[in-house]
Design an enzyme around this catalytic site. Sequence first.
Site, PDB file in Angstrom:
ATOM      1  N   TYR A  93     -96.621   2.855  19.070  1.00 54.07           N
ATOM      2  CA  TYR A  93     -98.040   2.929  18.686  1.00 54.07           C
ATOM      3  C   TYR A  93     -98.323   2.052  17.477  1.00 54.07           C
ATOM      4  CZ  TYR A  93    -102.504   4.705  17.009  1.00 54.07           C
ATOM      5  OH  TYR A  93    -103.797   4.795  16.564  1.00 54.07           O
ATOM      6  N   HIS A 181     -88.313   1.757  21.039  1.00 57.63           N
ATOM      7  CA  HIS A 181     -87.842   2.579  19.926  1.00 57.63           C
ATOM      8  C   HIS A 181     -86.417   2.174  19.536  1.00 57.63           C
ATOM      9  CE1 HIS A 181     -91.156   5.517  19.732  1.00 57.63           C
ATOM     10  NE2 HIS A 181     -91.265   5.274  21.034  1.00 57.63           N
ATOM     11  N   SER A 236     -78.895  32.113  -0.632  1.00 60.40           N
ATOM     12  CA  SER A 236     -78.884  32.701   0.704  1.00 60.40           C
ATOM     13  C   SER A 236     -77.467  32.833   1.251  1.00 60.40           C
ATOM     14  CB  SER A 236     -79.697  31.823   1.656  1.00 60.40           C
ATOM     15  OG  SER A 236     -79.041  30.581   1.855  1.00 60.40           O
ATOM     16  N   GLY A 237     -76.525  32.132   0.639  1.00 64.17           N
ATOM     17  CA  GLY A 237     -75.179  32.080   1.193  1.00 64.17           C
ATOM     18  C   GLY A 237     -74.967  30.861   2.050  1.00 64.17           C
ATOM     19  N   GLY A 238     -76.042  30.103   2.283  1.00 64.01           N
ATOM     20  CA  GLY A 238     -75.926  28.872   3.045  1.00 64.01           C
ATOM     21  C   GLY A 238     -75.514  27.706   2.167  1.00 64.01           C
ATOM     22  N   VAL A 239     -75.244  26.578   2.796  1.00 67.06           N
ATOM     23  CA  VAL A 239     -74.769  25.402   2.078  1.00 67.06           C
ATOM     24  C   VAL A 239     -75.823  24.897   1.089  1.00 67.06           C
ATOM     25  CG1 VAL A 239     -74.016  22.999   2.339  1.00 67.06           C
ATOM     26  CG2 VAL A 239     -73.266  24.721   3.978  1.00 67.06           C
ATOM     27  N   ASP A 240     -77.081  24.826   1.506  1.00 63.19           N
ATOM     28  CA  ASP A 240     -78.113  24.182   0.701  1.00 63.19           C
ATOM     29  C   ASP A 240     -78.334  24.899  -0.628  1.00 63.19           C
ATOM     30  OD1 ASP A 240     -78.417  22.665   3.044  1.00 63.19           O
ATOM     31  OD2 ASP A 240     -79.876  24.107   3.818  1.00 63.19           O
ATOM     32  N   SER A 241     -78.575  26.204  -0.572  1.00 60.98           N
ATOM     33  CA  SER A 241     -78.848  26.933  -1.808  1.00 60.98           C
ATOM     34  C   SER A 241     -77.611  27.012  -2.688  1.00 60.98           C
ATOM     35  CB  SER A 241     -79.376  28.342  -1.503  1.00 60.98           C
ATOM     36  OG  SER A 241     -78.410  29.112  -0.822  1.00 60.98           O
TER      37      SER A 241
END
Length: 535
Positions: A93, A181, A236-241
């Site tokens: 587009y 693309h 949270s116990g996740g990688v990011d936090s």
Amino acid sequence: MSVASAHQHAVVLILDYGSQYTQLITRRVRELSMFSVLFPGDASLDRIKGVNPRVVILSGGPNSVHVEGSPRVPDGFFEYCAEKNVPVLGVCYGMQMITHLLGGEVKPAVHGGEYGRMPMDIAPSSQLFDFLSSSTVNVWMSHGDEAVKLPAGFTAVAKSHQGAIVAIENSERRIYGFQFHPEVMHTEHGMEMIKHFLIGIAAVPADWNMGQVLEEQMAKIKAQVGPDDHVICALSGGVDSTVAATLVHKVLGDRLHCVFVDNGLLRYNEQQRVMDTFKNHLHLPVLCVDHSKPMLDRLRGLSDPEAKRKAIGAEFIEVFKNYANELEKTLGRKPKYLVQGTLYPDVIESCPPPGSGQKHSHTIKSHHNVGGLPKDLQFELVEPFRELFKDEVRAIGRLLGVPDQFIKRHPFPGPGLAVRVIGDVTEDGKLDTLREVDEIFINTIREYGLYDEIWQAFAVFLPIKSVGVQGDQRSHAHVVALRAVTSGDGMTADWYSFTPAFLRDVSNRICNKVRSVNRVVYDITSKPPGTIEWE
């Protein structure tokens, strides 16, 4: 790193016109060690000027330039790019918009459009393709309109086998276009095309690396948080936090106060496992707050996934507000900062906030830490990874010394099992059943040595029952779905192709050990069209 501070790096600006592949362009640029940022396609000229882009890429999208109200670059865009010598690349587009706005002609495709992988023939002399040795390349098409007359000064440098113009260039004005693309893996030499455009034509320096980002974020945190201020971190116990907490702790030391909330939506033994990791491996000061009853009470009767996410986001903030009030009693001042592990995909999928002017991309889902936050937040957010993708955060985690076995941990959504129980999560037995199924699934994946091959794997509790035979008797029990995907950043994903032997084994284990389940199905949907999580 914020967009406002992006001037430390050369900026590749992508204007988003709604293509399902737009985020892939952003990722491909990052893979070349260049900083890319995604703006809505109808961003103002002042906002574009504000990041001083080295190059601008106009994405694809579902619109037609002939439809009233279809998106456009702002007035003065091409004049600004000419004045600043900023190259422009239109994709799909984006190329049609360039053609239309600069005096060419776009019409519905003669053959009804071109879709999927198709060969294109390249002109003998072309800036865009002069690095290629082949004159025919297979590329990924997805368009119903096509350019039939080019603006003055433009040359068609590639055509499809059906005769459609699929690449254009005006080297004097430094404006280029791909009707296909290049960002998708189905396009041969697609990544090389992007690299050649950015380095060979636009001369963008590769000045983006995680070591620099880490230093910049540490400096930014020092500048944002006063020398006597304290900060709460939502873990949270996740990688990011966790990586965010490790980074902020390195800067602020004991002025960081981490909170891990057991919201009643955690996986099997999650609280015990996460707290052990924080204490014995990461050595972070963490308070565990059991908030499961208030959270589940707030979710009772909610079935809509957006409503669930917003309720969870609001309830989390209540926990942090209460904790801030308690800290005020001992510290003499209330912490006014909240650290979150928000990622760039969270921001993209939640869509920019009201007032951003974006009209042509849709909210996929409101992440609880972005679109799910209440208006009266009462905290100033510290989000060091708001401009980063998951793999970039993992790279920073390794630089900070976070153990590799934790870095490789599969993502877990902030709303927890609330988005893996379809419908009301509080109905009897749903969460316990899902925990048991999920534990069996993940343990089986580990036993087969497949965990590190998979980006994310989990079970989903479906709101239906099926008839079965268990113990030579008729049963009418629950149905669960299993999902496992491979991905580089979570923006796109392919379903993981387990062997029939694995699927047979894990299904038998689940149905034999979880008596409330008598049917297991496997989700073979990629992203797009689906998202990774079901809600």
